[in-house]
Motif scaffolding. Structure first.
Motif, PDB file in Angstrom:
ATOM      1  N   MET A   7       0.840  -1.175   0.000  1.00 40.72           N
ATOM      2  CA  MET A   7       0.000   0.000   0.000  1.00 40.72           C
ATOM      3  C   MET A   7       0.887   1.240   0.000  1.00 40.72           C
ATOM      4  N   ARG A   8       0.495   2.273  -0.689  1.00 40.04           N
ATOM      5  CA  ARG A   8       1.266   3.503  -0.752  1.00 40.04           C
ATOM      6  C   ARG A   8       1.095   4.314   0.518  1.00 40.04           C
ATOM      7  N   GLY A   9       1.782   5.441   0.573  1.00 37.67           N
ATOM      8  CA  GLY A   9       1.675   6.337   1.719  1.00 37.67           C
ATOM      9  C   GLY A   9       0.304   6.968   1.832  1.00 37.67           C
ATOM     10  N   ARG A  10       0.104   7.752   2.858  1.00 33.14           N
ATOM     11  CA  ARG A  10      -1.202   8.358   3.124  1.00 33.14           C
ATOM     12  C   ARG A  10      -1.657   9.261   1.983  1.00 33.14           C
ATOM     13  N   ARG A  11      -0.738   9.909   1.291  1.00 32.96           N
ATOM     14  CA  ARG A  11      -1.136  10.804   0.201  1.00 32.96           C
ATOM     15  C   ARG A  11      -1.404  10.044  -1.088  1.00 32.96           C
ATOM     16  N   GLY A  12      -0.654   8.977  -1.328  1.00 32.75           N
ATOM     17  CA  GLY A  12      -0.849   8.202  -2.539  1.00 32.75           C
ATOM     18  C   GLY A  12      -2.079   7.331  -2.439  1.00 32.75           C
ATOM     19  N   VAL A  13      -2.584   6.934  -3.564  1.00 33.30           N
ATOM     20  CA  VAL A  13      -3.800   6.124  -3.604  1.00 33.30           C
ATOM     21  C   VAL A  13      -3.414   4.661  -3.720  1.00 33.30           C
ATOM     22  N   PRO A  14      -3.908   3.817  -2.830  1.00 32.29           N
ATOM     23  CA  PRO A  14      -3.606   2.394  -2.947  1.00 32.29           C
ATOM     24  C   PRO A  14      -4.244   1.807  -4.190  1.00 32.29           C
ATOM     25  N   SER A  15      -3.688   0.726  -4.647  1.00 32.61           N
ATOM     26  CA  SER A  15      -4.248   0.030  -5.796  1.00 32.61           C
ATOM     27  C   SER A  15      -5.589  -0.590  -5.407  1.00 32.61           C
ATOM     28  N   ILE A  16      -6.591  -0.318  -6.208  1.00 30.17           N
ATOM     29  CA  ILE A  16      -7.925  -0.858  -5.944  1.00 30.17           C
ATOM     30  C   ILE A  16      -8.387  -1.566  -7.206  1.00 30.17           C
ATOM     31  N   ARG A  17      -8.457  -2.887  -7.139  1.00 27.55           N
ATOM     32  CA  ARG A  17      -8.896  -3.655  -8.307  1.00 27.55           C
ATOM     33  C   ARG A  17     -10.379  -3.449  -8.555  1.00 27.55           C
ATOM     34  N   GLY A  18     -10.717  -3.313  -9.816  1.00 19.08           N
ATOM     35  CA  GLY A  18     -12.119  -3.253 -10.190  1.00 19.08           C
ATOM     36  C   GLY A  18     -12.766  -1.890 -10.041  1.00 19.08           C
ATOM     37  N   VAL A  19     -11.998  -0.885  -9.617  1.00 17.60           N
ATOM     38  CA  VAL A  19     -12.554   0.457  -9.478  1.00 17.60           C
ATOM     39  C   VAL A  19     -11.806   1.368 -10.442  1.00 17.60           C
ATOM     40  N   ALA A  20     -12.544   1.982 -11.348  1.00 18.22           N
ATOM     41  CA  ALA A  20     -11.925   2.879 -12.313  1.00 18.22           C
ATOM     42  C   ALA A  20     -11.510   4.175 -11.629  1.00 18.22           C
ATOM     43  N   PRO A  21     -10.250   4.599 -11.797  1.00 17.64           N
ATOM     44  CA  PRO A  21      -9.811   5.852 -11.168  1.00 17.64           C
ATOM     45  C   PRO A  21     -10.694   7.041 -11.544  1.00 17.64           C
ATOM     46  N   GLY A  22     -11.218   7.036 -12.767  1.00 15.42           N
ATOM     47  CA  GLY A  22     -12.086   8.135 -13.192  1.00 15.42           C
ATOM     48  C   GLY A  22     -13.344   8.240 -12.337  1.00 15.42           C
ATOM     49  N   ALA A  23     -13.873   7.097 -11.920  1.00 11.77           N
ATOM     50  CA  ALA A  23     -15.061   7.100 -11.061  1.00 11.77           C
ATOM     51  C   ALA A  23     -14.726   7.712  -9.705  1.00 11.77           C
ATOM     52  N   LEU A  24     -13.564   7.365  -9.156  1.00 16.08           N
ATOM     53  CA  LEU A  24     -13.146   7.940  -7.874  1.00 16.08           C
ATOM     54  C   LEU A  24     -12.904   9.444  -8.012  1.00 16.08           C
ATOM     55  N   GLU A  25     -12.384   9.846  -9.167  1.00 16.83           N
ATOM     56  CA  GLU A  25     -12.144  11.272  -9.420  1.00 16.83           C
ATOM     57  C   GLU A  25     -13.474  12.026  -9.511  1.00 16.83           C
ATOM     58  N   ARG A  26     -14.447  11.466 -10.217  1.00 20.05           N
ATOM     59  CA  ARG A  26     -15.757  12.120 -10.342  1.00 20.05           C
ATOM     60  C   ARG A  26     -16.445  12.265  -8.987  1.00 20.05           C
ATOM     61  N   GLU A  27     -16.205  11.313  -8.086  1.00 21.76           N
ATOM     62  CA  GLU A  27     -16.831  11.354  -6.758  1.00 21.76           C
ATOM     63  C   GLU A  27     -16.059  12.210  -5.760  1.00 21.76           C
ATOM     64  N   GLY A  28     -14.930  12.770  -6.194  1.00 19.84           N
ATOM     65  CA  GLY A  28     -14.165  13.647  -5.317  1.00 19.84           C
ATOM     66  C   GLY A  28     -13.295  12.920  -4.306  1.00 19.84           C
ATOM     67  N   ILE A  29     -13.007  11.644  -4.563  1.00 24.98           N
ATOM     68  CA  ILE A  29     -12.175  10.843  -3.659  1.00 24.98           C
ATOM     69  C   ILE A  29     -10.693  11.039  -3.985  1.00 24.98           C
ATOM     70  N   VAL A  30     -10.372  11.195  -5.265  1.00 28.77           N
ATOM     71  CA  VAL A  30      -8.993  11.418  -5.706  1.00 28.77           C
ATOM     72  C   VAL A  30      -8.953  12.564  -6.716  1.00 28.77           C
ATOM     73  N   VAL A  31      -7.757  13.107  -6.903  1.00 28.95           N
ATOM     74  CA  VAL A  31      -7.494  14.051  -7.992  1.00 28.95           C
ATOM     75  C   VAL A  31      -6.340  13.486  -8.805  1.00 28.95           C
ATOM     76  N   ARG A  32      -6.362  13.764 -10.100  1.00 27.51           N
ATOM     77  CA  ARG A  32      -5.316  13.272 -10.989  1.00 27.51           C
ATOM     78  C   ARG A  32      -4.202  14.306 -11.065  1.00 27.51           C
TER      79      ARG A  32
END
Length: 72
Positions: free
Chosen positions: A1-26
């Motif tokens: 798992m990455r550090g607190r700022r980095g995003v851990p690898s999540i299988r089956g979840v599209a990063p774009g979906a997390l970005e649209r929901e405001g969970i991550v920024v690219r």
């Protein structure tokens, strides 16, 4: 798992979906070829204790109950 700022690898979840929901920024790096990282937002940081608890539960119980001998 990455550090607190980095995003851990999540299988089956599209990063774009997390970005649209405001969970991550690219985050774009000025490299060739272009490289992106996804960084947790404050809302994403709030989810980390919940995700850690789910992971720990799954490590203890999930795979035995599903009848899976090892992780895919």
């Amino acid at each position: 798992m990455r550090g607190r700022r980095g995003v851990p690898s999540i299988r089956g979840v599209a990063p774009g979906a997390l970005e649209r929901e405001g969970i991550v920024v690219r985050q774009l790096y000025c490299e060739r070829p272009p490289r992106y990282d996804y960084v947790l937002t404050p809302a994403g940081e709030e989810l980390m204790p919940i995700l850690e608890a789910l992971k720990q539960w799954g490590d203890r119980h999930g795979f035995q109950r599903l009848g899976v001998s090892e992780r895919a």
